[in-house]
Design a protein around this motif. Structure first.
Motif, PDB file in Angstrom:
ATOM      1  N   ASP A   8      -2.074  -2.149  -9.552  1.00 45.72           N
ATOM      2  CA  ASP A   8      -2.737  -0.990  -8.971  1.00 45.72           C
ATOM      3  C   ASP A   8      -4.178  -1.353  -8.657  1.00 45.72           C
ATOM      4  O   ASP A   8      -5.123  -0.805  -9.207  1.00 45.72           O
ATOM      5  CB  ASP A   8      -2.679   0.191  -9.952  1.00 45.72           C
ATOM      6  CG  ASP A   8      -3.171   1.488  -9.301  1.00 45.72           C
ATOM      7  OD1 ASP A   8      -3.139   1.565  -8.062  1.00 45.72           O
ATOM      8  OD2 ASP A   8      -3.584   2.397 -10.041  1.00 45.72           O
ATOM      9  N   LEU A  58      -5.443   5.412  -2.428  1.00 44.47           N
ATOM     10  CA  LEU A  58      -4.614   4.442  -3.130  1.00 44.47           C
ATOM     11  C   LEU A  58      -4.737   4.567  -4.645  1.00 44.47           C
ATOM     12  O   LEU A  58      -3.933   4.001  -5.382  1.00 44.47           O
ATOM     13  CB  LEU A  58      -5.004   3.025  -2.701  1.00 44.47           C
ATOM     14  CG  LEU A  58      -4.761   2.720  -1.210  1.00 44.47           C
ATOM     15  CD1 LEU A  58      -5.328   1.365  -0.839  1.00 44.47           C
ATOM     16  CD2 LEU A  58      -3.283   2.784  -0.882  1.00 44.47           C
ATOM     17  N   TRP A  59      -5.769   5.273  -5.110  1.00 46.57           N
ATOM     18  CA  TRP A  59      -5.884   5.632  -6.517  1.00 46.57           C
ATOM     19  C   TRP A  59      -5.759   7.148  -6.639  1.00 46.57           C
ATOM     20  O   TRP A  59      -6.084   7.893  -5.709  1.00 46.57           O
ATOM     21  CB  TRP A  59      -7.245   5.203  -7.094  1.00 46.57           C
ATOM     22  CG  TRP A  59      -7.383   3.739  -7.287  1.00 46.57           C
ATOM     23  CD1 TRP A  59      -7.024   2.989  -8.363  1.00 46.57           C
ATOM     24  CD2 TRP A  59      -7.962   2.810  -6.345  1.00 46.57           C
ATOM     25  NE1 TRP A  59      -7.318   1.668  -8.152  1.00 46.57           N
ATOM     26  CE2 TRP A  59      -7.896   1.517  -6.931  1.00 46.57           C
ATOM     27  CE3 TRP A  59      -8.511   2.933  -5.069  1.00 46.57           C
ATOM     28  CZ2 TRP A  59      -8.373   0.369  -6.286  1.00 46.57           C
ATOM     29  CZ3 TRP A  59      -8.967   1.809  -4.427  1.00 46.57           C
ATOM     30  CH2 TRP A  59      -8.903   0.536  -5.033  1.00 46.57           C
ATOM     31  N   LYS A 105       2.532   6.070  -5.757  1.00 47.94           N
ATOM     32  CA  LYS A 105       2.118   6.141  -7.159  1.00 47.94           C
ATOM     33  C   LYS A 105       0.939   7.090  -7.330  1.00 47.94           C
ATOM     34  O   LYS A 105       0.862   7.852  -8.300  1.00 47.94           O
ATOM     35  CB  LYS A 105       1.744   4.748  -7.671  1.00 47.94           C
ATOM     36  CG  LYS A 105       1.331   4.714  -9.138  1.00 47.94           C
ATOM     37  CD  LYS A 105       1.041   3.289  -9.589  1.00 47.94           C
ATOM     38  CE  LYS A 105       0.621   3.258 -11.058  1.00 47.94           C
ATOM     39  NZ  LYS A 105       0.340   1.873 -11.516  1.00 47.94           N
ATOM     40  N   SER A 106       0.038   7.056  -6.361  1.00 44.93           N
ATOM     41  CA  SER A 106      -1.166   7.884  -6.437  1.00 44.93           C
ATOM     42  C   SER A 106      -0.898   9.334  -6.074  1.00 44.93           C
ATOM     43  O   SER A 106      -1.341  10.255  -6.768  1.00 44.93           O
ATOM     44  CB  SER A 106      -2.240   7.309  -5.506  1.00 44.93           C
ATOM     45  OG  SER A 106      -3.307   8.210  -5.308  1.00 44.93           O
ATOM     46  N   ARG A 154       1.624   1.960  -3.547  1.00 48.46           N
ATOM     47  CA  ARG A 154       0.443   2.478  -4.246  1.00 48.46           C
ATOM     48  C   ARG A 154       0.175   3.931  -3.886  1.00 48.46           C
ATOM     49  O   ARG A 154      -0.221   4.734  -4.739  1.00 48.46           O
ATOM     50  CB  ARG A 154      -0.786   1.625  -3.906  1.00 48.46           C
ATOM     51  CG  ARG A 154      -0.749   0.233  -4.525  1.00 48.46           C
ATOM     52  CD  ARG A 154      -2.066  -0.470  -4.333  1.00 48.46           C
ATOM     53  NE  ARG A 154      -3.122   0.208  -5.056  1.00 48.46           N
ATOM     54  CZ  ARG A 154      -4.420   0.069  -4.771  1.00 48.46           C
ATOM     55  NH1 ARG A 154      -4.797  -0.697  -3.766  1.00 48.46           N
ATOM     56  NH2 ARG A 154      -5.332   0.709  -5.479  1.00 48.46           N
ATOM     57  N   ASN A 214       0.823  -1.212   0.000  1.00 51.42           N
ATOM     58  CA  ASN A 214       0.000   0.000   0.000  1.00 51.42           C
ATOM     59  C   ASN A 214       0.859   1.266   0.000  1.00 51.42           C
ATOM     60  O   ASN A 214       0.447   2.291  -0.559  1.00 51.42           O
ATOM     61  CB  ASN A 214      -0.946  -0.002   1.208  1.00 51.42           C
ATOM     62  CG  ASN A 214      -2.138  -0.904   0.995  1.00 51.42           C
ATOM     63  OD1 ASN A 214      -2.541  -1.161  -0.138  1.00 51.42           O
ATOM     64  ND2 ASN A 214      -2.708  -1.406   2.073  1.00 51.42           N
TER      65      ASN A 214
END
Length: 401
Positions: A83, A200-201, A55-56, A52, A49
């Motif tokens: 993802d 996370l997105w 990345k987000s 992620r 996580n």
């Protein structure tokens, strides 16, 4: 020596959320509140996580700042760069079997590092209730107080635990939320805590500008959370029900929303809803729910979503999936009368009917009036002398050294 004495007087909380989107969000709100009360915070995510989130949110998003750091432990599952949410059963097994030793090592390392820095040793652990398999042994080993944050309502928690002993001792009920409103009251706009988030997105904020163009209370917000998965057939039935309702809607369609397939919407649906629909992979949910144009919420009925919907004064259409969601739905629809239940097999006719009932029917108007009163009560509870604020301070004063 002066630095060590100063650090010894401060409290250092290790916050361990469950490795799920909504659980991370709830624990992060609690961590922010603790920081406003003078706690040093070590916020612990799984390595998966953490990647992620970077990345987000961007590569520097979890750098933290003095007194608020982000740390990681392994979940013991095979490495993956996907993802998407991890398999629920595999993750549950990992919590039970893989994470206790890494968490104990993390506590040991933090305590060891405290002797050479101005960060105090760990004085308490705030653990997601579902993470007790990973956190309880460390608390016992190091003699550290542990407090569990349950991200489900008390009515569902009663199904897991018995309150009799706590009630006899006068410890319950302690009412610690809505955390989101407490955070809004206690975290100042200029505070660096404001910039910390946990999606996370990647959030699509374009949807807020789209909402700006719509009439007040005219838009149905549709979001099934971070874990629930639809079949291809359910996706189509929801889509055509939304189309036939003739109401504008904002639909959050995660990349992994449809089981074993991509979320490809029928062409006739896209043509029918052009101009009154908006889609996003993810969004700032609290901002959407608080937007003047949002008039209803089609939700999986996770507790975070229910709390945020109540705090925003937005009635719901409830389609529960698993866990506490069925209990939340039953209370929202039958007892509190702030929601309408979509049960059983998803049919477009039922979706259309419930959307119309919520957005334009007499029952929808009654629910809006009722949930507006609940919003007022939630706001009053989080004022400085409100029940939630008092109980939060009581928790810190009576349960922690």
């Amino acid at each position: 020596m002066d630095t060590q004495l100063a650090s010894a007087k401060r409290s250092h909380a290790v916050c361990m959320p469950g490795p799920y989107q909504s659980h991370i969000g709830a624990m992060l709100k609690l961590a922010k509140l603790l920081h406003t009360k003078g706690f040093d915070i070590s916020f612990v995510n799984t390595e998966y996580n953490h990647r992620r989130l970077l990345k987000s949110r961007g590569p520097r998003a979890l750098d933290g700042f003095h007194g608020f750091q982000f740390l990681t432990i392994t979940d013991g599952l095979p490495p993956s760069d996907a993802d998407s949410s991890q398999d629920l059963m595999a993750l549950s097994d990992a919590v039970r079997n893989n994470m206790s030793a890494p968490f104990s090592d993390l506590i040991s390392n933090l305590n060891h590092a405290a002797s050479n820095s101005d960060v105090p040793p760990v004085t308490c652990i705030f653990s997601d209730g579902f993470m007790s398999f990973a956190t309880s042994e460390a608390a016992q080993e190091f003699g550290i107080p542990i407090i569990q944050l349950w991200t489900i309502p008390a009515c569902a928690f009663m199904g897991y635990k018995q309150y009799r002993t706590l009630q006899e001792k006068g410890f319950t009920p302690l009412k610690v939320g809505p955390l989101s409103l407490l955070v809004n009251k206690l975290v100042q706009e200029e505070s660096p805590l404001k910039s910390i988030d946990c999606n996370l997105w990647t959030e699509d904020t374009e949807c807020l500008r789209w909402l700006d163009s719509k009439e007040p209370k005219s838009v149905l917000y549709v979001n099934f959370g971070s874990i629930a998965v639809l079949t291809r057939e359910e996706l189509i039935e929801f889509a055509m029900g939304l189309a036939n309702s003739e109401h504008p809607f904002l639909w959050i369609i995660r990349p992994d929303l449809v089981s074993g397939d991509s979320a490809v919407l029928p062409r006739e649906f896209l043509e029918e809803t052009e101009g009154r629909s908006m889609y996003a992979d993810w969004c700032p949910q609290e901002a959407v729910l608080n937007h003047l144009s949002t008039g209803g919420f089609l939700t999986h009925c996770g507790w975070n979503s229910v709390i945020e919907s109540v705090s925003s004064g937005v009635p719901m259409i409830c389609w529960p999936s698993f866990g506490d969601q069925s209990t939340n739905c039953a209370y929202a629809c039958s007892k509190w009368e702030i929601g309408l239940e979509l049960s059983g097999v998803v049919k477009r006719e039922e979706v259309e009917k419930l959307v119309r009932d919520l957005m334009e029917g007499d029952k929808g108007k009654q629910m809006k009036e009722r949930i507006t009163e609940w919003k007022k009560l939630a706001q009053e509870a989080t004022e400085p002398n409100g029940s939630s604020s008092i109980n939060f301070d009581k928790l810190l004063n009576e349960f922690l050294p």
